[in-house]
Scaffold this active site. Sequence first.
Site, mmCIF file in Angstrom:
data_model
loop_
_atom_site.group_PDB
_atom_site.id
_atom_site.type_symbol
_atom_site.label_atom_id
_atom_site.label_comp_id
_atom_site.label_asym_id
_atom_site.label_seq_id
_atom_site.Cartn_x
_atom_site.Cartn_y
_atom_site.Cartn_z
ATOM 1 N N ARG A 104 -27.610 -73.090 -7.730
ATOM 2 C CA ARG A 104 -28.799 -72.988 -7.092
ATOM 3 C C ARG A 104 -29.935 -73.769 -7.933
ATOM 4 O O ARG A 104 -29.802 -73.076 -9.153
ATOM 5 C CB ARG A 104 -29.212 -71.517 -6.647
ATOM 6 C CG ARG A 104 -28.108 -70.900 -5.595
ATOM 7 C CD ARG A 104 -28.823 -69.707 -4.823
ATOM 8 N NE ARG A 104 -29.531 -68.885 -5.775
ATOM 9 C CZ ARG A 104 -30.066 -67.941 -5.103
ATOM 10 N NH1 ARG A 104 -30.256 -67.542 -3.930
ATOM 11 N NH2 ARG A 104 -30.521 -66.846 -6.036
ATOM 12 N N THR A 108 -35.863 -74.728 -5.967
ATOM 13 C CA THR A 108 -35.833 -74.815 -4.485
ATOM 14 C C THR A 108 -34.850 -73.818 -3.814
ATOM 15 O O THR A 108 -34.940 -73.759 -2.611
ATOM 16 C CB THR A 108 -35.046 -76.324 -4.105
ATOM 17 O OG1 THR A 108 -33.865 -76.445 -4.834
ATOM 18 C CG2 THR A 108 -36.232 -77.379 -4.842
ATOM 19 N N ASP A 200 -27.331 -60.587 -10.815
ATOM 20 C CA ASP A 200 -26.741 -62.105 -10.563
ATOM 21 C C ASP A 200 -25.149 -61.603 -11.007
ATOM 22 O O ASP A 200 -24.956 -61.100 -11.985
ATOM 23 C CB ASP A 200 -27.402 -62.630 -12.043
ATOM 24 C CG ASP A 200 -26.975 -64.187 -11.797
ATOM 25 O OD1 ASP A 200 -25.740 -64.312 -11.975
ATOM 26 O OD2 ASP A 200 -27.472 -65.258 -11.585
ATOM 27 N N ASP A 203 -23.563 -63.916 -14.003
ATOM 28 C CA ASP A 203 -23.851 -63.068 -15.298
ATOM 29 C C ASP A 203 -23.353 -61.641 -15.454
ATOM 30 O O ASP A 203 -23.023 -61.491 -16.462
ATOM 31 C CB ASP A 203 -25.469 -63.085 -15.350
ATOM 32 C CG ASP A 203 -26.076 -64.072 -15.414
ATOM 33 O OD1 ASP A 203 -25.475 -65.044 -15.822
ATOM 34 O OD2 ASP A 203 -27.413 -64.248 -15.479
#
Length: 208
Positions: A104, A108, A200, A203
């Site tokens: 991503r 945006t 995340d 991660d």
Amino acid sequence: MPGRLIVSDHPLVLEKLALLRDKRTAPEEFRRAMQAASALLGCEVLRAVRTRRAVVATPLRRAKVVALDQSITVVAILRAGLGMLPGVLSLVPSARIGHIGLYRNEETLNPVRYYVRLPRDLADSYVVLCDPMLATGGSAAEAIRILKTDGAKNITLLSLIASRTGVGRVHAAHPEVPIYTAGLDPKLNDKGYIVPGLGDAGDRLFAT
Ligand code: PRP
Ligand code: URA
């Protein structure tokens, strides 16, 4: 046609989801929980695979059995979808594997494609698209578009946590694609993270 959303209520799935959400869960246990949740949910996803009747000989006599009658393709959206592959493949070791690399854009939130490698002849294959997080839905919608462009006709999305926004976006673009998930969360924060979510996924999986 309203899209199909299946939110698991299986206690073992929910137990794994609790581990995934818990910020104290270390990467090793996080990986195990993702693998187990993916296998449990994957079992439900594969309920709709095409089968045929067959006959085998037991030591005593012939028995009518059911055999799989469709190739299965498991596709991981990189990176975090990689954590789901071992669980789904434990169910169908003969499945073919595809990879779709998307990340991503942090501003945006639109998906950026950096790698696509898919098996051939997807048209008749039962495709299980794996990504643990369905946030804005941009990555999943783009991955489904890529799969369709390559000929896939029978796609199911397997996620572990979905937001209502993400479900709406995928179903608006691809209403025929069922979405399976372990948890449905109410919102996204201003950085596009699912809240409460699990943080995340990439991660936590890869300890980056
Ligand atoms: C994460 C996640 C999904 C995507 C979901 O990937 O693994 O692919 O975000 O967000 P969306 O629904 O808003 O598109 P990320 O872009 O962080 O890449 P990574 O897995 O390589 O860390
Ligand atoms: N990607 C993640 O890993 N987590 C989120 O909450 C949203 C996108």
